[in-house]
Design a protein around this motif. Structure first.
Motif, PDB file in Angstrom:
ATOM      1  N   VAL A 172       0.845  -1.198   0.000  1.00 48.43           N
ATOM      2  CA  VAL A 172       0.000   0.000   0.000  1.00 48.43           C
ATOM      3  C   VAL A 172       0.877   1.243   0.000  1.00 48.43           C
ATOM      4  N   ASP A 173       0.571   2.162  -0.900  1.00 50.50           N
ATOM      5  CA  ASP A 173       1.179   3.482  -0.898  1.00 50.50           C
ATOM      6  C   ASP A 173       0.110   4.492  -0.502  1.00 50.50           C
ATOM      7  N   ILE A 174       0.340   5.212   0.591  1.00 51.41           N
ATOM      8  CA  ILE A 174      -0.575   6.246   1.070  1.00 51.41           C
ATOM      9  C   ILE A 174       0.023   7.602   0.706  1.00 51.41           C
ATOM     10  N   VAL A 175      -0.712   8.379  -0.080  1.00 47.71           N
ATOM     11  CA  VAL A 175      -0.203   9.677  -0.512  1.00 47.71           C
ATOM     12  C   VAL A 175      -0.931  10.758   0.274  1.00 47.71           C
ATOM     13  N   THR A 176      -0.190  11.475   1.107  1.00 43.88           N
ATOM     14  CA  THR A 176      -0.808  12.455   1.992  1.00 43.88           C
ATOM     15  C   THR A 176       0.209  13.503   2.415  1.00 43.88           C
ATOM     16  N   GLY A 177      -0.291  14.699   2.686  1.00 51.34           N
ATOM     17  CA  GLY A 177       0.521  15.731   3.295  1.00 51.34           C
ATOM     18  C   GLY A 177       0.288  15.816   4.796  1.00 51.34           C
ATOM     19  N   ASP A 178      -0.343  14.785   5.353  1.00 51.70           N
ATOM     20  CA  ASP A 178      -0.701  14.740   6.767  1.00 51.70           C
ATOM     21  C   ASP A 178       0.153  13.685   7.462  1.00 51.70           C
ATOM     22  N   ARG A 179       1.033  14.126   8.347  1.00 55.34           N
ATOM     23  CA  ARG A 179       1.931  13.182   9.024  1.00 55.34           C
ATOM     24  C   ARG A 179       1.193  12.238   9.965  1.00 55.34           C
ATOM     25  N   ASP A 180      -0.062  12.545  10.306  1.00 53.27           N
ATOM     26  CA  ASP A 180      -0.817  11.652  11.186  1.00 53.27           C
ATOM     27  C   ASP A 180      -0.841  10.221  10.645  1.00 53.27           C
ATOM     28  N   LEU A 181      -0.810  10.098   9.327  1.00 56.25           N
ATOM     29  CA  LEU A 181      -0.916   8.768   8.721  1.00 56.25           C
ATOM     30  C   LEU A 181       0.393   7.990   8.758  1.00 56.25           C
ATOM     31  N   TYR A 182       1.440   8.587   9.316  1.00 57.85           N
ATOM     32  CA  TYR A 182       2.674   7.825   9.542  1.00 57.85           C
ATOM     33  C   TYR A 182       2.410   6.625  10.449  1.00 57.85           C
ATOM     34  N   GLN A 183       1.356   6.709  11.246  1.00 58.18           N
ATOM     35  CA  GLN A 183       1.040   5.608  12.158  1.00 58.18           C
ATOM     36  C   GLN A 183       0.724   4.311  11.429  1.00 58.18           C
ATOM     37  N   GLY A 190       4.407  -3.972   3.691  1.00 59.66           N
ATOM     38  CA  GLY A 190       4.652  -3.143   2.523  1.00 59.66           C
ATOM     39  C   GLY A 190       3.840  -1.864   2.508  1.00 59.66           C
ATOM     40  N   VAL A 191       3.530  -1.329   3.696  1.00 59.68           N
ATOM     41  CA  VAL A 191       2.743  -0.096   3.796  1.00 59.68           C
ATOM     42  C   VAL A 191       3.695   1.071   4.036  1.00 59.68           C
ATOM     43  N   ARG A 192       3.663   2.044   3.137  1.00 62.89           N
ATOM     44  CA  ARG A 192       4.503   3.220   3.281  1.00 62.89           C
ATOM     45  C   ARG A 192       3.693   4.471   2.974  1.00 62.89           C
ATOM     46  N   VAL A 193       4.179   5.608   3.437  1.00 64.45           N
ATOM     47  CA  VAL A 193       3.537   6.892   3.172  1.00 64.45           C
ATOM     48  C   VAL A 193       4.419   7.672   2.211  1.00 64.45           C
ATOM     49  N   LEU A 194       3.808   8.187   1.146  1.00 60.51           N
ATOM     50  CA  LEU A 194       4.492   9.068   0.203  1.00 60.51           C
ATOM     51  C   LEU A 194       4.071  10.489   0.556  1.00 60.51           C
ATOM     52  N   TYR A 195       4.986  11.214   1.154  1.00 58.93           N
ATOM     53  CA  TYR A 195       4.685  12.549   1.694  1.00 58.93           C
ATOM     54  C   TYR A 195       5.260  13.607   0.763  1.00 58.93           C
ATOM     55  N   PRO A 196       4.407  14.442   0.158  1.00 56.71           N
ATOM     56  CA  PRO A 196       4.909  15.448  -0.781  1.00 56.71           C
ATOM     57  C   PRO A 196       5.765  16.501  -0.074  1.00 56.71           C
ATOM     58  N   VAL A 197       6.988  16.653  -0.571  1.00 53.77           N
ATOM     59  CA  VAL A 197       7.880  17.682  -0.045  1.00 53.77           C
ATOM     60  C   VAL A 197       7.775  18.926  -0.906  1.00 53.77           C
ATOM     61  N   LYS A 198       7.730  18.716  -2.210  1.00 49.27           N
ATOM     62  CA  LYS A 198       7.552  19.812  -3.156  1.00 49.27           C
ATOM     63  C   LYS A 198       6.709  19.273  -4.296  1.00 49.27           C
ATOM     64  N   GLY A 221       3.957   3.496  17.054  1.00 45.34           N
ATOM     65  CA  GLY A 221       4.576   4.395  18.019  1.00 45.34           C
ATOM     66  C   GLY A 221       4.389   5.851  17.660  1.00 45.34           C
ATOM     67  N   TYR A 222       4.221   6.127  16.361  1.00 42.18           N
ATOM     68  CA  TYR A 222       4.034   7.520  15.953  1.00 42.18           C
ATOM     69  C   TYR A 222       2.715   8.070  16.504  1.00 42.18           C
ATOM     70  N   ALA A 223       1.676   7.234  16.556  1.00 41.66           N
ATOM     71  CA  ALA A 223       0.401   7.688  17.119  1.00 41.66           C
ATOM     72  C   ALA A 223       0.569   8.062  18.585  1.00 41.66           C
ATOM     73  N   ASP A 224       1.307   7.253  19.346  1.00 38.82           N
ATOM     74  CA  ASP A 224       1.557   7.576  20.753  1.00 38.82           C
ATOM     75  C   ASP A 224       2.380   8.857  20.881  1.00 38.82           C
ATOM     76  N   LEU A 225       3.382   9.008  20.023  1.00 40.08           N
ATOM     77  CA  LEU A 225       4.187  10.218  20.025  1.00 40.08           C
ATOM     78  C   LEU A 225       3.320  11.445  19.759  1.00 40.08           C
ATOM     79  N   ALA A 226       2.434  11.336  18.764  1.00 44.45           N
ATOM     80  CA  ALA A 226       1.596  12.473  18.367  1.00 44.45           C
ATOM     81  C   ALA A 226       0.644  12.887  19.485  1.00 44.45           C
TER      82      ALA A 226
END
Length: 340
Positions: A172-183, A190-198, A221-226
């Motif tokens: 799964v590729d998740i395309v988002t500008g929202d870091r919340d979905l790093y969780q 095979g789940v990764r986040v594609l985060y637009p930088v530019k 752990g990212y959800a707990d961190l957030a």
């Protein structure tokens, strides 16, 4: 194929059992069709907001109406499909950008972004005046193309994404500008986040190695961190005095939120008196924050065809939309990419 289920009236409920949320291992497809190839999930609102602010508003329809978000999103999708070649693609929508079940747990959740409250149904979100009219156009174009568009009442796009991710049978590729979905990042599945930088020409490929290097945590752990750190952009207060670095240190030391709370109750645990006091004072918030911060994995997804279309589902409608809104090269490039 597009489905946005109609919302029933939503009212704040009295406190009751906390709903379960968060990623779960795939255990069947439920109502959704099983997907075994590479699935790309678009956080659509996140992307069209970026397109709106990234493409000049001088990009207009023949009648002078701005279409910068529409054309920008089409360019985004073209580049994503061209570069990553998903077999399945879903434009995930916010049927409810501020669900009542989250608000009743943390009333400040996204409260600063409310343009108008509504007694029934989702509150109205504050959106730029020239963006709002473009959203229905985006939806019509996606539908005419045949790109699956899914929103579910009482849930955000993040929850739709979380549920598709939990039930996917392949990468799964998740395309988002929202870091919340790093969780949701999960190397094993095979789940990764594609985060637009530019734009989407430069994407941060977020996997577990990136999360550990940047934040010292894995996906869950990212959800707990957030939730410990808080997030002013979402109206989440966090634990006063515990920022990102301290949260990461506590998670490294005690494992997860449950371990941190157990340490707060253990006089022998290595916490400073101030940390222990702040964690105890934040207990009411920490009791509900996980449900608010973690995306749902049990959304009742509709049965739609998520396969990437090679030809438009409705060529006549697409032709009319192209003429009306002057979609020009943006649409032509996407059609060429889909057909190849």
């Amino acid at each position: 194929m597009s489905v946005t289920l109609r919302a029933r009236p939503v009212r704040l409920r009295q406190a009751g059992p906390v709903r379960k949320a968060g990623p779960r291992p795939a255990a069947g497809c439920g109502m959704m069709r099983c997907v075994t190839g590479r699935l790309m999930l678009l956080d659509t609102a996140s992307l069209y907001f970026r397109a709106y602010f990234g493409v000049p508003d001088s990009v207009r329809a023949p009648d002078g109406t701005p279409v910068n978000a529409v054309r920008g999103l089409l360019d985004f999708i073209d580049r994503l499909v061209k570069d990553h070649r998903p077999g399945h693609l879903v434009a995930c929508m916010d049927a409810d950008w501020r669900p009542a079940w989250r608000v009743e747990l943390i009333p400040s959740y996204k409260a600063h972004r409310v343009a108008a409250e509504r007694p029934a149904g989702p509150d109205e979100e504050e959106v730029p005046d020239t963006l709002s009219p473009q959203v229905p156009v985006i939806e019509e174009v996606l539908d005419a193309l045949g790109i699956a568009r899914v929103g579910v009442p009482e849930y955000e796009a993040d929850d739709v994404i979380g549920t598709y991710t939990a039930r996917a049978g392949g990468p799964v590729d998740i395309v988002t500008g929202d870091r919340d979905l790093y969780q949701l990042v999960d190397d094993a599945r095979g789940v990764r986040v594609l985060y637009p930088v530019k734009g989407v020409g430069t994407l941060q490929v977020t996997d577990e190695a990136f999360l550990r290097e940047k934040y010292g945590v894995d996906g869950p752990g990212y959800a707990d961190l957030a939730l410990l750190r808080g997030d002013p952009s979402d109206g989440l207060p966090g634990v006063p005095g515990i920022g990102e670095k301290t949260a990461a240190k506590l998670l490294a030391q005690f494992g997860d939120l449950a371990g941190i709370l157990a340490a707060a109750d253990d006089p022998a645990a290595k916490l400073t008196p101030t940390q222990r006091r702040r964690l105890h004072e934040a207990r009411p918030y920490l009791a509900v924050a996980p449900t608010v911060v973690r995306v749902a994995a049990d959304v009742p997804l509709p049965d739609v065809d998520t396969a990437l279309p090679h030809t438009p589902r409705d060529p006549a409608a697409l032709g009319a939309l192209t003429a009306r809104w002057g979609l020009g090269g943006s649409l032509e490039r996407l059609l060429a990419t889909l057909s190849s």
